[in-house]
Write an enzyme that holds these catalytic residues in place. Structure first.
Site, PDB file in Angstrom:
ATOM      1  N   TYR A 205      -8.942 -75.729 -11.270  1.00  0.00           N
ATOM      2  CA  TYR A 205      -7.757 -76.082 -12.060  1.00  0.00           C
ATOM      3  C   TYR A 205      -7.667 -75.219 -13.306  1.00  0.00           C
ATOM      4  CZ  TYR A 205      -7.260 -80.423  -9.329  1.00  0.00           C
ATOM      5  OH  TYR A 205      -7.084 -81.350  -8.334  1.00  0.00           O
TER       6      TYR A 205
ATOM      7  N   SER B 163      -1.351 -87.124  -5.266  1.00  0.00           N
ATOM      8  CA  SER B 163       0.063 -86.823  -5.003  1.00  0.00           C
ATOM      9  C   SER B 163       0.878 -88.080  -4.695  1.00  0.00           C
ATOM     10  CB  SER B 163       0.196 -85.817  -3.854  1.00  0.00           C
ATOM     11  OG  SER B 163       1.471 -85.212  -3.841  1.00  0.00           O
TER      12      SER B 163
ATOM     13  N   THR C 299      10.246 -88.769  -7.516  1.00  0.00           N
ATOM     14  CA  THR C 299      10.891 -89.161  -8.770  1.00  0.00           C
ATOM     15  C   THR C 299      12.391 -88.925  -8.715  1.00  0.00           C
ATOM     16  OG1 THR C 299      10.719 -86.966  -9.809  1.00  0.00           O
ATOM     17  CG2 THR C 299       8.826 -88.469 -10.041  1.00  0.00           C
TER      18      THR C 299
END
Length: 343
Positions: free
Chosen positions: A53, A237, A245
């Protein structure tokens, strides 16, 4: 916030886990610290990160997210207040930048595991990681919504026993406490557990796989396996890469969104996926519920989900996501969700 048992570890983790994959690219270090402060204040004691990340991965940003967490841990003195999870990359021929002395990419052998854990501990500024996970399998498997032809695939992989043996040594050395997997299959989970039981090696305690309203594949095979083996699902997820959304509806590209910035969110762009996503968004609106909160609350409501991993690029977004854990979906709404899923 409700806490649940993490596998057989004896650890109790919050039903919402703070995901971190935007820190160091979409989010600054200061913003990351603000998010961790707020999450801890709201009762979240479970943080998940990874050596690769932020996302999308590249050599320039590799390791930045763990560094953001490390400076927070050092400045706040809060190491004993959180359960910290991280991940090492699986076999990949192109991720050569993750190891300084490994040619031909990464794999999950002793050299790679030991270098990965030492690098992560340095960046995180801690002596141990509570839950250390394999980011994806060391062998060829269908990943991230893809497919593969096993007849044409040369199965090259580090043996399960060898992987577990190294993790067992790291547990004895105090560098990690427990182990888990991510993006794994029913076969992989059972193969690890079989070797662990036969040889007295560490058992898997968790699996971190995608699970959301438009991806319920975990229910077919893995749910049964993990229930029988006491392997906790850490659902990642929950918003379907943000699609649930509604922010990408009808081709919208909001400024600063991942799809807008990186043009790499193809997992849920099929025709049937879009139809399902729109149906869930409409259902949430009809029930006067925020679509994203409904999606997160659904994950939290599943008995096989130990913790739902959320991530945000702004504090207001994080507040909305965390508030979802207080939302209780009634039986009528759950029945409507299942009707859409079956369709």
């Amino acid at each position: 916030m409700k806490q649940k048992d993490l596998g057989r570890t004896g650890l109790r983790v919050s039903e919402i886990c703070l995901g971190t994959m935007t820190w160091g690219q979409q989010n600054t270090e200061a913003e990351a610290h603000e998010q961790m402060d707020y999450a801890l204040e709201r009762g979240i004691n479970f943080f998940d990160t990874a050596e690769m990340y932020p996302i999308p991965p590249n050599p320039k940003t590799y390791g930045r997210t763990e560094e953001c967490i490390g400076t927070w841990l050092k400045s706040r003195g809060s190491r004993d207040k959180i359960v910290l999870a991280s991940k090492l990359v699986g076999r990949h021929p192109q991720i050569t930048y993750a190891r300084t002395d490994t040619e031909g990419g990464t794999c999950v052998d002793e050299k790679n595991i030991r270098q990965a854990i030492d690098q992560s501990l340095t960046r995180l500024q801690t002596d141990y990681i509570d839950l250390y996970q394999i980011h994806w399998p060391d062998r060829p498997v269908p990943l991230f919504g893809g497919t593969m032809n096993f007849e044409d695939s040369a199965i090259v992989a580090t043996p399960f026993e060898e992987q577990l043996s190294v993790f067992g040594d790291l547990i004895k050395e105090g560098k990690i406490r427990h182990i888990g997997v991510s993006n794994e299959t029913p076969y992989g989970v059972m193969a690890f557990q079989r070797e662990a039981e036969a040889r007295g090696l560490p058992r898997l305690q968790s699996i971190q796989n995608a699970y959301n309203l438009v991806n319920r594949t975990f229910e077919s095979g893995l749910a049964e396996v993990c229930n029988a083996e006491d392997v906790s699902l850490l659902a990642y997820s929950p918003l379907g890469q943000g699609y649930l959304t509604g922010k990408y509806r009808d081709g919208a590209l909001p400024e600063g969104a991942r799809k807008t910035l990186f043009k790499r969110l193809q997992r849920y762009e099929g025709e049937n996926s879009q139809e399902a996503i729109n149906a869930y968004i409409d259902l949430a609106h009809d029930a006067d519920i925020d679509p994203g909160q409904m999606a997160i609350a659904y994950c939290c409501s599943r008995p096989f989900v130990c913790s739902t991993i959320i991530g945000a690029t702004s504090l207001p977004q994080l507040m909305t996501d965390i508030d979802a854990h207080t939302l209780k979906l009634d039986n009528d709404l759950l029945e409507k969700i299942n009707t859409i899923h079956k369709r």
